[in-house]
Write an enzyme that holds these catalytic residues in place. Structure first.
Site, short mmCIF file in Angstrom:
data_model
loop_
_atom_site.label_atom_id
_atom_site.label_comp_id
_atom_site.label_asym_id
_atom_site.label_seq_id
_atom_site.Cartn_x
_atom_site.Cartn_y
_atom_site.Cartn_z
N TYR A 261 65.63 50.26 43.03
CA TYR A 261 66.53 51.41 43.06
C TYR A 261 66.32 52.38 41.90
O TYR A 261 67.10 53.31 41.72
CB TYR A 261 68.00 50.94 43.07
CG TYR A 261 68.46 50.36 44.40
CD1 TYR A 261 67.53 49.92 45.35
CD2 TYR A 261 69.80 50.26 44.72
CE1 TYR A 261 67.93 49.38 46.55
CE2 TYR A 261 70.22 49.72 45.93
CZ TYR A 261 69.28 49.28 46.84
OH TYR A 261 69.68 48.74 48.04
N LYS B 137 62.62 36.46 45.38
CA LYS B 137 61.54 36.40 46.37
C LYS B 137 60.24 36.15 45.60
O LYS B 137 59.22 36.82 45.80
CB LYS B 137 61.49 37.73 47.16
CG LYS B 137 60.54 37.75 48.33
CD LYS B 137 61.00 36.92 49.52
CE LYS B 137 59.95 36.88 50.60
NZ LYS B 137 60.30 35.97 51.72
N ASP C 97 65.45 35.16 51.74
CA ASP C 97 65.62 35.02 53.19
C ASP C 97 66.35 33.75 53.54
O ASP C 97 67.23 33.72 54.41
CB ASP C 97 64.27 35.14 53.94
CG ASP C 97 63.08 34.63 53.16
OD1 ASP C 97 63.24 34.37 51.95
OD2 ASP C 97 62.00 34.47 53.74
N ASP D 221 72.57 44.18 46.94
CA ASP D 221 73.21 45.19 47.78
C ASP D 221 73.31 44.67 49.22
O ASP D 221 74.37 44.74 49.86
CB ASP D 221 72.35 46.47 47.74
CG ASP D 221 73.12 47.69 48.19
OD1 ASP D 221 74.33 47.59 48.42
OD2 ASP D 221 72.49 48.77 48.30
#
Ligand code: NAD
Length: 339
Positions: free
Chosen positions: A123, A175, A209, A233
């Site tokens: 972001y 991740k 995930d 988010d």
């Protein structure tokens, strides 16, 4: 003593849920001096640009803001004013708690807190198009900026939050299997910081995930989750869904010099102006603000009044299956706060 607080009603349903929330805060008997400023679309209408300057100046002075949602054009136009505010005041920690309020839904006893890194990651807005042939937007490139210092302070914040609030477990969500650097650094720092809290707060990690699926299968296995900006988010919206939707999900953006309290949801343009928006998330954000100001008893009164109104009195807005309007809900909660 009156608290001086910056007030940004925001766009869409923002003004409706803000005035509902002010009514409830008034019922606490605590005095506030509200420094009200437009930002986002409402500021565009006033000044012809989405400036946050007056709001920023005010927040510099007050250090605390209650904020409604701000509209950001999707895929074009000005950058998010929310992101700009977070960066301007280095509001690095975004706290997003969710709790089961309405019984009889898919999940009982959900009580989770997302601690989202709020200033780094994807972001940061470091992105550009690369032209190929006659297509000026043939390739899009966005960079995730993740710093060791940024990881350390948010993960430490999560552990300190867990200690302060009697929480048992911090889960680092990442991740790192694919994003070996941007996410790998976050996990590496997570493991380092966790060692300092051994014996006081438990630690584990989950790939994002899998975390998303586990949240749906068995949310009670989690307690405090800490992760990078974009994962936080997305997962915090998912977490809001576990307890009945965005109308029940409050949030706080905390920095060293300022704090901004706002709901997780956006401007809800589909229902704006109809008087049916659920103001509970902003009221619960205001309760977090009262805690931040050291008004713990008033914070509990507001939180309990919102929960009792929805759970026991069954005064519910349409998103929760009821037919109360925003202002009927506000009147009921305010009455409960007065006792
Ligand atoms: P949204 O959160 O505004 O709405 C998603 C869905 O949830 C809609 O169906 C909406 O009606 C419903 N909803 C949201 N809040 C509700 C409430 N309080 N009561 C009842 N129903 C509610 O998300 P969106 O439609 O993706 O985004 C709209 C705009 O909001 C965009 O411009 C986006 O950039 C902005 N946004 C701002 C913030 C913020 O200021 N912090 C956060 C998220 C999105």
């Amino acid at each position: 003593m009156a608290y001086r607080v910056t007030l940004i009603p925001g766009d869409g349903i923002g003004p409706e849920i803000t005035s509902a929330t002010l009514r409830v805060l008034e019922a606490t008997g605590i005095e506030f001096v509200w420094e009200q400023h437009a930002a986002g679309e409402s500021s565009m209408e006033l000044r012809g640009e989405p400036t946050t300057d007056p709001a920023v100046e005010s927040l510099r002075y007050t250090g605390v803001a209650l904020k409604g949602p701000l509209a950001t054009p999707v895929g074009y136009g000005h950058r998010s004013i929310n992101v700009a505010l977070r960066r301007e005041f280095d509001l690095f920690a975004n706290i997003r708690p969710v709790r089961t309020i309405v019984p009889g839904r898919c999940y009982e006893d959900v009580d989770l807190v997302m601690i989202r890194e709020n200033t780094e990651g994807l972001y940061v807005g470091v992105e550009h198009f690369v032209a190929v042939g006659d297509d000026p937007r043939a390739v899009a490139e966005s960079s995730a900026i993740v710093t060791r210092k940024g990881c350390e302070r948010i993960i430490r914040f999560a552990f300190e939050y867990a200690l302060k609030h009697g929480r048992r477990l911090v889960t680092v969500v990442h991740k790192a299997n694919i994003l070996k650097m941007a996410s790998g650094l976050f996990l590496e720092v997570g493991r380092d910081v966790a060692r300092e809290y051994e014996g006081r707060v438990a630690f584990n990690d989950r790939i994002v995930d899998n975390a998303a699926m586990q949240l749906v299968l068995h949310p009670q296995q989690f307690d405090v989750l800490v992760t990078t900006n974009m994962f936080g988010d997305i997962l915090s919206d998912e977490m809001a869904g576990l307890v009945g939707g965005l109308g029940l999900a409050p949030g706080a953006n905390i920095g060293v010099k300022a704090a901004v309290f706002e709901a997780v949801h956006g401007t809800a343009p589909d229902i704006a102006g109809h008087g049916i928006a659920n103001p509970a998330a902003l009221m619960l954000s205001a309760s977090m603000m009262l805690d931040h100001l050291g008004e713990a008893r008033a914070a509990v009164r507001v939180r309990d009044a919102v929960i009792t109104a929805i759970r026991d009195d069954e005064v519910r807005t349409r998103d929760l299956g009821g037919n109360a309007t925003t202002s009927e809900f506000a009147a009921h909660v305010a009455k409960r706060v007065r006792g």
